[in-house]
Enzyme design. Structure first.
Site, mmCIF file in Angstrom:
data_model
loop_
_atom_site.group_PDB
_atom_site.id
_atom_site.type_symbol
_atom_site.label_atom_id
_atom_site.label_comp_id
_atom_site.label_asym_id
_atom_site.label_seq_id
_atom_site.Cartn_x
_atom_site.Cartn_y
_atom_site.Cartn_z
ATOM 1 N N ARG A 526 0.742 -1.177 0.041
ATOM 2 C CA ARG A 526 0.004 0.148 -0.036
ATOM 3 C C ARG A 526 0.843 1.217 0.098
ATOM 4 N NH1 ARG A 526 -3.681 0.692 4.639
ATOM 5 N NH2 ARG A 526 -2.087 0.121 5.887
ATOM 6 N N SER A 590 7.418 -4.943 7.300
ATOM 7 C CA SER A 590 7.172 -5.622 8.419
ATOM 8 C C SER A 590 7.908 -7.267 8.351
ATOM 9 C CB SER A 590 5.796 -6.127 8.331
ATOM 10 O OG SER A 590 4.744 -5.026 8.080
ATOM 11 N N ASP A 644 5.553 -3.064 11.467
ATOM 12 C CA ASP A 644 3.875 -2.838 11.664
ATOM 13 C C ASP A 644 3.748 -2.898 13.031
ATOM 14 O OD1 ASP A 644 4.774 -5.573 11.680
ATOM 15 O OD2 ASP A 644 3.073 -6.284 10.839
#
Length: 904
Positions: A526, A590, A644
């Site tokens: 994203r 992440s 994350d």
């Protein structure tokens, strides 16, 4: 003339559909906890939970009490793939003094007959399980127990009502202790108490696995069928199905059929042994139809319509006309000869017109019986179809009883009317050959099979049941590993890496500005634009776009991966019209990184299916900067590389200043928390706090939790992309739970406990069982039918029993995951409490991840475990809204704020 006279006995289809609707309403009443006490149709749970599946085997005894004769059987069931069985039987009379005497005499008689049978078959030295067919309404709390509610069918034995008939039989057998067979303990003999209707369904179910309805139309009448457990309020549990013995003979006892009952029905009822009771049975069963015909003929004769008005003794004698007479008179092929012969024997000397009229009366009476029976059966079939949510259903009705078997027209009439009333059900009627006795043996065999299966399933899932002691041990080991990761001399070999993030503060509300965030951590990537406002109108606005990462890029070269990421950023900047601005950027990455500062992150190793080459050991921020340079279209200020988990903590920290722990329970599993600088030996300085990314997924890679790893965990680990690594994550994260379930299902199938022992092609495929299926299967709102549909989507053709087992396996695996996660988290909150030197700690954990959010039980079990293992900590769990997007922007904003403060 007869038609006019018996007009009320001729029932149109509209009337039958109305009867069907009334019966459906009565069924619902009987199933409800609050409405059952006043329901006439008692809908008694039989505790028969499974139909035969063909794998039953063994040698069983059965006794059958309830008809005109008492029967003892020996049934051998063979597991030869042909559903074959062998039946040996002996019939004993049921004398009037026994069936209308006292309880002790009745059960002594049953025990005597059984022992006599065993002697004649040379079975006295064998200890065989026994099934007891008892064809009277009983209230059962388990399969091997039944309290008699009321006698029916001319039985009236004193002192038996409201007592458990199984223990009465056991006591009677106990009295014969002297016999060789009964020297051993007697308590395991009677394994199942079965109603004859249930026995019929099970006998036919042994030959046809579609059979899920049992019907008796003989001396008495009754029906049973397989009902969904979630609809049976009287029995605990929602899983699976159970056979319900409707006891439909009492339908109408509350007046529900009064508009259909004739003067003859009322007269017959008044003269019966149980006036006002079993009114539906009195309109249907062979015990009463002959008497009904007698009462009609008597009245017609008195009114001069028959036999020249001459009333003979036979017409005045109750019980003189029996069902066998009615059946014989309806043999149309033989013309009127049968009718004439029977009436002459009864001294009625009929004319030809009399014979035609009498034959017609018999037809109308037996036709009404078939019609009413069809209407109630149609109600059951409709309920079954609706339970299964099918537009059209194929099913089999197992059927027994003298009226159905011996009456020349009855079966044909019944079939025809049922098919007319339920055109959307394809019904096969299967005659039960060896009756209810074999059925009791089959029920016993099924109970035997289920008990053996239960033992095997329990043994398979036992390693997943973690005691409180085992969880305390996990917490203690996690605490040890956390300390190793923080200490300079042990950090290099520590499995829990405790990586410093260089995030040294949480949001204070003064953050503001426009920030870009990138989020890479799964199969999607994203890009976000985040606008943060401070002050009274404090808010966070986000705009984002999602891009897929194809497998060939996830597992290609590092350069290809980062070029793909920059291509996505370029698309987004174009889309938002902000290509010229040099915005501060936070990069949520992440994967385990070793950081030397907030904007430097060296990849320790890929997880979650990524395998891009030339990345491990490299600084991902540099790789991103290089890719931006290669494209040469725009420039960005990369302020922070963020995990994350840290983003999750920061998002919640923006709402709740008490939030100092971040937890991800989704595809992967990880935790971060604010640690005192003085405890972080690998970073200079002792003042303040820094967020530590524990990377706890590697906990256990040194073998410290091998004692709780199962053979299935080992199989999943060995088949993964990184064998021997991230062992704790492989027991707790969404990416692997479905695979653990698949390995267990394969093992249970090999043991013959699932999917008929057939391992389908789809079950052989790795990762077929996604974690979302676990969440769906374990949902409390989901009926087993929907579980079966999910399994069908996966190419697994399951029975109802299979679905229950699959649900149980999913539950065991996900519960263990939540408990292990809770044990790890308890170690962290306890450490925080000790750091602060307080007796009681109040703290908030920011949480994200699909497993926590979407799984129906994971979050509850996790919270309960933390509470149990860290009782001095009051932990609040706060769901994070977009930790990896909003969180990355907040970290960037906090870093900018702290940087500015530092510069000043």
């Amino acid at each position: 003339q007869v038609d006019r006279y018996l007009y009320h006995m001729r029932l149109s289809d509209d009337v039958l559909l109305d009867v069907m609707a009334r019966f459906q309403a009565e069924m619902v009443k009987g199933l409800g906890r609050d409405t059952n006490p006043t329901a006439t149709v008692k809908m008694l749970p039989s505790f028969v939970r499974s139909l035969p599946d063909g794998s039953e085997k063994g040698d069983f005894l059965a006794v059958d009490l309830g008809g005109s004769q008492f029967r003892a059987h020996r049934v051998k069931v063979f597991d030869d793939g042909k559903q074959s069985s062998q039946l040996e039987s002996k019939f004993y009379p049921t004398p009037k003094e026994i069936i209308q005497g006292n309880g002790a005499e009745l059960f002594d008689y049953v025990a005597d007959c059984l022992l006599d049978f065993m002697e004649t078959k040379n079975l006295k030295h064998k200890k065989l399980p026994l099934g007891f067919t008892f064809s009277f309404p009983c209230k059962q709390a388990k399969l091997e127990e039944g309290v008699l509610l009321a006698w029916t069918k001319h039985f009236k034995v004193r002192g038996v009502q409201d007592t458990d008939v199984v223990s009465s039989l056991r006591k009677a057998l106990q009295k014969h202790k002297a016999s060789l067979y009964l020297q051993e303990d007697i308590d395991v003999d009677v394994l199942a108490l079965v109603n004859d209707t249930v026995g019929t369904m099970m006998t036919c179910g042994y030959d046809d696995q579609r059979c899920e309805v049992g019907l008796i139309i003989g001396t008495g009448t009754n029906a049973c069928y397989m009902e969904e457990m979630r609809h049976i309020d009287l029995v605990e549990g929602d899983e699976g199905r159970m056979c319900i013995n409707t006891e439909w003979g009492a339908f109408g006892d509350d007046g529900a059929l009064d508009d259909l009952r004739t003067e003859f029905d009322r007269e017959l009822d008044l003269g019966s042994l149980n006036p006002g009771k079993q009114l539906f049975e009195k309109m249907i069963s062979s015990l009463y139809l002959g008497e009904l015909v007698r009462l009609i003929l008597l009245k017609m004769t008195k009114e001069g319509l028959l036999f020249n008005g001459k009333v003979s003794t036979a017409l005045l004698t109750k019980g003189k006309i029996e069902m066998k007479h009615v059946s014989a008179m309806e043999k149309y092929k033989e013309g009127l000869s049968n009718t004439k012969e029977i009436l002459t024997e009864l001294n009625l000397f009929p004319s030809e017109e009399d014979c035609i009229a009498v034959q017609h009366v018999c037809t109308i009476v037996s036709f009404r019986s078939a019609n009413l029976c069809a209407a109630a059966l149609a109600a059951i079939l409709t309920r079954l179809r609706e339970n299964k949510k099918l537009l059209r259903m194929r099913t089999t009705v197992g059927i027994d009883g003298g009226l159905y078997k011996t009456h020349p027209q009855y079966a044909k009439r019944l079939h025809k009317v049922v098919r007319r009333l339920v055109p959307n059900c394809d019904v096969r009627f299967l005659l039960s050959v060896s009756g209810s006795g074999k059925g009791a043996a089959v029920v016993t065999a099924v109970a035997y099979r289920l008990a053996a299966q239960r033992k095997q399933i329990d043994a398979t899932l036992a390693p997943f049941l973690l005691s409180l002691e085992a969880l305390r041990e996990v917490k203690k080991k996690m605490r040890t590993e956390l300390e190793y990761g923080l200490k300079r001399e042990t950090q290099a070999s520590a499995t829990v890496k405790m990586l410093p993030t260089y995030v040294c503060g949480t949001p204070d509300g003064t953050e503001k500005g426009k920030f870009l965030a990138l989020d890479l951590g799964g199969t999607n990537f994203r890009v976000l634009l985040v606008k943060i406002r401070s002050g009274r109108r404090r808010s966070v606005q986000m705009y984002n776009k999602i891009f897929a990462i194809p497998l060939e890029i996830m597992q290609g070269t590092g350069e290809e991966l980062f070029d793909h990421i920059v291509q996505c950023i370029a698309d987004f900047l174009e889309y938002m019209g902000i290509k010229g601005a040099r915005l501060p950027l936070g990069f949520t990455f992440s994967f385990p990184c070793r950081q030397a500062s907030i904007d430097k992150g060296t990849l320790v190793g890929w997880t979650k299916g990524f395998k891009a080459t030339d990345c491990e050991g490299e600084d991902v921020v540099d790789m991103l900067r290089e890719a931006i340079r290669r494209r040469n279209e725009f420039d960005l200020d990369i302020v922070a590389v963020v995990n994350d988990t840290v983003g999750t903590m920061m998002t919640c920290g923006y709402e709740d200043p008490n939030c100092e722990i971040g937890l991800i329970a989704g595809t992967g599993s990880n935790v971060c928390y604010m640690e005192d600088m003085k405890n972080i030996e690998i970073v200079e300085g002792n003042e303040g706090k820094m967020c530590i990314n524990t990377e706890w997924g590697g906990f256990g890679d040194n073998g410290c939790i091998d004692n709780i790893r199962t053979k299935y965990d080992k199989e999943v680990d060995e088949g993964s992309l990184n064998p021997g690594k991230q062992r704790y994550e492989k027991m707790t994260s969404g990416m692997y739970l479905g695979e653990i379930v698949r390995q267990i299902l394969i093992d249970l199938t090999k043991q013959g406990l699932l999917f008929r022992g057939q391992i389908s092609e789809s079950l052989r495929k790795r990762s077929i069982f996604e974690t979302k299926f676990l969440s769906q299967i374990e949902s409390d709102r989901l009926a087993l039918l929907q579980v079966r549909r999910i399994l069908q989507q996966l190419g697994l053709d399951s029975t109802c029993e299979d679905s229950i087992i699959v649900k149980e396996v999913c539950g065991a695996v996900s519960k263990r995951a939540a408990q292990l996660c809770g044990a790890g988290l308890a170690a962290i909150v306890e450490k925080k409490r000790e750091n602060q030197g307080v007796e009681h700690l109040k703290i908030t954990v920011g949480v994200d991840g699909t497993l926590y959010k979407l799984h129906p039980h994971f979050s509850r079990v996790l919270r309960e475990t933390v509470k149990e293992l860290a009782p001095q900590c009051d932990v609040t769990f706060m769901l994070s809204e977009d930790g990896s997007g909003k969180g990355a922007a907040l970290i960037t904003a906090v870093a900018k704020r702290l940087h500015n403060v530092g510069q000043k």
